[in-house]
Every structure is written in structure tokens, then in C-alpha cells.
Enzyme design. Sequence first.
Site, PDB file in Angstrom:
ATOM      1  N   LEU A  33       0.972  -1.189  -0.099  1.00 38.54           N
ATOM      2  CA  LEU A  33       0.066  -0.114  -0.004  1.00 38.54           C
ATOM      3  C   LEU A  33       0.699   1.309  -0.045  1.00 38.54           C
ATOM      4  O   LEU A  33       0.884   2.153   0.756  1.00 38.54           O
ATOM      5  CB  LEU A  33      -0.990   0.089   1.049  1.00 38.54           C
ATOM      6  CG  LEU A  33      -1.972  -1.077   1.304  1.00 38.54           C
ATOM      7  CD1 LEU A  33      -3.105  -1.052   2.490  1.00 38.54           C
ATOM      8  CD2 LEU A  33      -2.945  -1.174  -0.104  1.00 38.54           C
ATOM      9  N   ASP A  57       5.535  -5.936   2.736  1.00 39.78           N
ATOM     10  CA  ASP A  57       6.430  -5.530   1.963  1.00 39.78           C
ATOM     11  C   ASP A  57       7.249  -6.828   1.026  1.00 39.78           C
ATOM     12  O   ASP A  57       7.256  -7.657   1.814  1.00 39.78           O
ATOM     13  CB  ASP A  57       7.619  -4.539   2.426  1.00 39.78           C
ATOM     14  CG  ASP A  57       8.620  -3.994   1.607  1.00 39.78           C
ATOM     15  OD1 ASP A  57       8.764  -4.545   0.289  1.00 39.78           O
ATOM     16  OD2 ASP A  57       9.125  -2.932   1.836  1.00 39.78           O
ATOM     17  N   THR A 121       8.286  -5.040 -18.082  1.00 38.09           N
ATOM     18  CA  THR A 121       7.849  -4.004 -18.877  1.00 38.09           C
ATOM     19  C   THR A 121       8.695  -4.002 -20.285  1.00 38.09           C
ATOM     20  O   THR A 121      10.099  -4.384 -20.313  1.00 38.09           O
ATOM     21  CB  THR A 121       8.150  -2.749 -18.282  1.00 38.09           C
ATOM     22  OG1 THR A 121       7.966  -1.702 -19.223  1.00 38.09           O
ATOM     23  CG2 THR A 121       9.314  -2.697 -17.490  1.00 38.09           C
ATOM     24  N   ASP A 122       8.253  -3.594 -21.117  1.00 34.34           N
ATOM     25  CA  ASP A 122       8.953  -3.308 -22.485  1.00 34.34           C
ATOM     26  C   ASP A 122       9.993  -2.449 -22.328  1.00 34.34           C
ATOM     27  O   ASP A 122      11.049  -2.333 -23.168  1.00 34.34           O
ATOM     28  CB  ASP A 122       8.103  -3.185 -23.719  1.00 34.34           C
ATOM     29  CG  ASP A 122       7.180  -1.789 -23.596  1.00 34.34           C
ATOM     30  OD1 ASP A 122       7.459  -1.171 -22.662  1.00 34.34           O
ATOM     31  OD2 ASP A 122       6.217  -1.435 -24.381  1.00 34.34           O
ATOM     32  N   GLU A 123      10.068  -1.512 -21.121  1.00 39.48           N
ATOM     33  CA  GLU A 123      10.896  -0.354 -20.937  1.00 39.48           C
ATOM     34  C   GLU A 123      12.360  -0.908 -20.865  1.00 39.48           C
ATOM     35  O   GLU A 123      13.440  -0.174 -20.995  1.00 39.48           O
ATOM     36  CB  GLU A 123      10.585   0.516 -20.172  1.00 39.48           C
ATOM     37  CG  GLU A 123       9.286   0.946 -20.375  1.00 39.48           C
ATOM     38  CD  GLU A 123       8.713   2.319 -19.616  1.00 39.48           C
ATOM     39  OE1 GLU A 123       9.648   2.979 -19.254  1.00 39.48           O
ATOM     40  OE2 GLU A 123       7.662   2.258 -19.360  1.00 39.48           O
ATOM     41  N   TYR A 145      13.606   3.701 -13.381  1.00 34.83           N
ATOM     42  CA  TYR A 145      12.519   2.634 -13.393  1.00 34.83           C
ATOM     43  C   TYR A 145      12.922   1.497 -14.149  1.00 34.83           C
ATOM     44  O   TYR A 145      12.963   0.208 -13.683  1.00 34.83           O
ATOM     45  CB  TYR A 145      11.350   3.112 -13.699  1.00 34.83           C
ATOM     46  CG  TYR A 145      10.201   2.185 -13.935  1.00 34.83           C
ATOM     47  CD1 TYR A 145       9.626   1.283 -13.276  1.00 34.83           C
ATOM     48  CD2 TYR A 145       9.888   1.971 -15.354  1.00 34.83           C
ATOM     49  CE1 TYR A 145       8.891   0.528 -13.567  1.00 34.83           C
ATOM     50  CE2 TYR A 145       8.899   1.435 -15.803  1.00 34.83           C
ATOM     51  CZ  TYR A 145       8.444   0.243 -14.744  1.00 34.83           C
ATOM     52  OH  TYR A 145       7.400  -0.575 -15.140  1.00 34.83           O
ATOM     53  N   LYS A 149      13.546  -2.463 -13.104  1.00 39.79           N
ATOM     54  CA  LYS A 149      12.851  -3.672 -13.696  1.00 39.79           C
ATOM     55  C   LYS A 149      13.949  -4.638 -14.423  1.00 39.79           C
ATOM     56  O   LYS A 149      13.657  -5.691 -14.214  1.00 39.79           O
ATOM     57  CB  LYS A 149      11.721  -3.094 -14.664  1.00 39.79           C
ATOM     58  CG  LYS A 149      10.664  -2.510 -14.038  1.00 39.79           C
ATOM     59  CD  LYS A 149       9.782  -3.220 -13.068  1.00 39.79           C
ATOM     60  CE  LYS A 149       9.098  -4.408 -13.605  1.00 39.79           C
ATOM     61  NZ  LYS A 149       7.965  -4.980 -12.757  1.00 39.79           N
ATOM     62  N   ARG A 209       4.394   5.038 -28.174  1.00 44.11           N
ATOM     63  CA  ARG A 209       4.197   3.817 -27.122  1.00 44.11           C
ATOM     64  C   ARG A 209       3.404   3.086 -27.935  1.00 44.11           C
ATOM     65  O   ARG A 209       2.423   3.324 -28.591  1.00 44.11           O
ATOM     66  CB  ARG A 209       3.577   4.441 -26.065  1.00 44.11           C
ATOM     67  CG  ARG A 209       4.374   5.430 -25.345  1.00 44.11           C
ATOM     68  CD  ARG A 209       5.621   4.820 -24.604  1.00 44.11           C
ATOM     69  NE  ARG A 209       6.564   5.468 -23.948  1.00 44.11           N
ATOM     70  CZ  ARG A 209       7.744   6.159 -24.349  1.00 44.11           C
ATOM     71  NH1 ARG A 209       8.132   6.145 -25.859  1.00 44.11           N
ATOM     72  NH2 ARG A 209       8.474   6.985 -23.636  1.00 44.11           N
TER      73      ARG A 209
END
Length: 335
Positions: A33, A57, A121-123, A145, A149, A209
Amino acid sequence: MRILLTGGCGFIGSAFVRMALSRGHEVTNLDKLTYAGNPANVADVADLPGYRFVHADIADPQAVAGALEGVDVVVNMAAESHVDRSILDPAAFPMTDVVGTAVLLDQARRAGVARFVQVSTDEVYGSIPEGAFRETDPLEPSSPYSASKAGGDLQALAWHRTYGMDVVVTRGSNTYGPRQYPEKLIPLFVTNALDSEPLPVYGDGQQIRDWINVDDHCAGVFAALEHGVAGEVYNVGGGNERTNLEITERILTLTGRDATLIRHVSDRPGHDRRYALATDKLRRLGWAPQVAFPDGLAGTVAWFQANRDWWEPIKSGAYRAYYDAQYGGREVPGS
Ligand code: NAD
Ligand code: TYD
């Protein structure tokens, strides 16, 4: 299946909770949260017998070990997920997206789960000027970020190679739909437009995107969970490339506003110009996106129109401080 889902109070996680329950699975939703985690996102299913919530966590080994009791498979969606926040203040990103993933993997290994799906993610591939990324392409992440990932992906694949753990990685493209926190492009611009507030377009707005509807993304994760091969990576893309300005114009039309709300602001540092994914590997597992983008976007705008009580409280308090830090003083004169 008895699924331990992490991050189920977030945008994609809460859609996954609904999909899993509707398919007859049991879900334990483990979520810290953070600012992005919202119990209201799962309020409609919170009392169903197949649903359980654990406030914890993913980087806390004891809490994770407890939540893993009786679990068959793990789907890790918990993450710090916003590029701009990672540029403003990167500290939390490796803690959750790398260290938290490693803790979760190790506890899942000790618990002997049948499969672990790492939702990525594709990033992680970086930017591609033409063509589309394949799962075998090198990782060249641009932002704190996406670098975090990528670290999570590598942890997951290492647990497969080192321990023989059954791990599958999915790499999704930009996702849109109801309940997305209003910091990402589509929910930010929709809610700003509904309030007749400016829409801050980074740079020239010609960045591309590949947009996918949240339910199509969740169905892709399910396909990888149910039919993927251990140790493999699966791209989950919508095959739906749009420039940011096209998205902006569609939102203005759908909300009945006009282009006077557009403000060009200084570009994001390290901004990836284009993302695109080859998805034939996942399609061979029987998956394909179902939602046409114009319909999906119209449905998303209608949801935000009908659910002001969901986003108005979010866009106050700490969010205002974030917004001012992120956008203050960035306007390009004359735009
Ligand atoms: P989100 O920011 O809406 O939700 C993240 C959730 O994770 C929140 O509920 C938050 O409370 C929880 N969380 C954060 N840190 C945690 C921790 N340490 N322990 C437990 N819970 C924690 O994110 P989202 O957009 O729903 O993304 C979900 C996943 O999908 C992420 O892993 C993200 O990288 C990935 N993804 C997102 C997109 C997208 O366009 N949104 C695209 C591809 C992949
Ligand atoms: P975003 O939704 O943050 O996703 P990502 O950076 O993970 O792709 O941004 C999508 C695109 O929209 C990206 O090119 C940055 C751009 N953008 C803006 O132009 N203005 C904004 O206020 C935001 C949040 C994003």
C-alpha cells in the site's frame, strides 16, 4: 490455482485479482500500500471467499514466507512503476523492483511453488527507432525505473538457471484502463481534461508507445502463467502504436475539450522515443489482444467520468506536491 499476487491493490494488479477470481482461482494479494496501492481498487471483491489480503512489503522475507503458505504459484506485479518518479527520486526503485523481487523469489523457491511469473515491462529493452523488440534482444534500459525492472528480470532468470526454479517473465507494453493512478499519461490527461486543466506534453509529443488494454495485459500474464515454458520471456504488446499527441487529441475529443489545453513542456531526461514489441511468441500460446484501442480508450474515459470519487481524493494532498515538483516551471514559452 492458489495464487500469491503481489501489488494487487495497484492498477494492473487489481484487474488481475478480478480476472483470477472470475476464473475460479484463489488469490492472496500481498501489497505494501504505497501511494499507488489503493484498497478501493479491490473493494468489490474483498469479501469473496477466494480472496485474502496481506499488508506487507515483498522485501520482507518473514512476511512473504507467511503469505506463501498453501500457495501454488506466485505472480509478482508489485513495483515502483512510474518513470518520472524514478527520475525525481530513484531510491525506492531498486529496493522494491530488484531487492524485493530477489527476496520474493527466494522465499518462493524455499516454499517450493510450482511457478513464479515476473511481470516486467517493454521498457527494459530501451528505445527502438523501427521494427519491434524480440524477447532475445539485449536489455538497454534508460531510466532508473526501467533499469530496476531489468534488474528484477535478471534476478528471476538467474533463479531459474541457478536453482532450476520454474520462472516465466512477461514484458508488457504501456497499459491503460480504469483505476490507473493519475500520474501516467492517459489517466493524468483524462482527469486534467475533465477538470479543464492543462495537458503537459513532453517535448514534441511525437514519442510512440504501444498501448494495451489492462484486461488484455492480464490475459497475457495468465497465458504465460498457464502455458509458458519455464525460463522463457514473453512480450505482451497491444500491437497498437500511437504518438503521445495522437493520444492527447483523442482524449480531448472524448472529453469534449479542445487543443487550447495542450502545453508543451520540457522533455523528460533520457526519454525513450519509441517502444514496439513482437508478440508472436505469446500468441503461439493462444493469446491475442481483444480490445480495439478506440473502444478501450472510450471506455476508460467513461470510467474516469463516472468515478470522480475515485480520483479526486487522490489528486490532492501529497499528489499536489508531486505534481508541482514534476511539472513546475517546465512550460515551454509560447506553447
Ligand atoms: P501501480 O504503481 O499501479 O501498482 C503497484 C502496486 O505495487 C501498488 O499497489 C503498490 O502498493 C504495490 N507495491 C509497491 N511496492 C511494493 C512492495 N515493496 N511490496 C509490496 N507491494 C508493493 O503499478 P501498475 O501500473 O499496476 O504495474 C504493475 C506491474 O506491471 C509493475 O511490475 C509494472 O512494472 C508492470 N508494468 C506496468 C505497465 C503500465 O503501463 N502500467 C506496463 C508494463 C509493465
Ligand atoms: P507514461 O505514462 O509515464 O509511461 P512510460 O514513460 O512508462 O512510457 O508516459 C507515456 C508517454 O507519455 C511517454 O512518452 C511520456 C509521455 N508523457 C507526457 O508527455 N506528459 C506527461 O505528463 C506524462 C506523464 C507522460
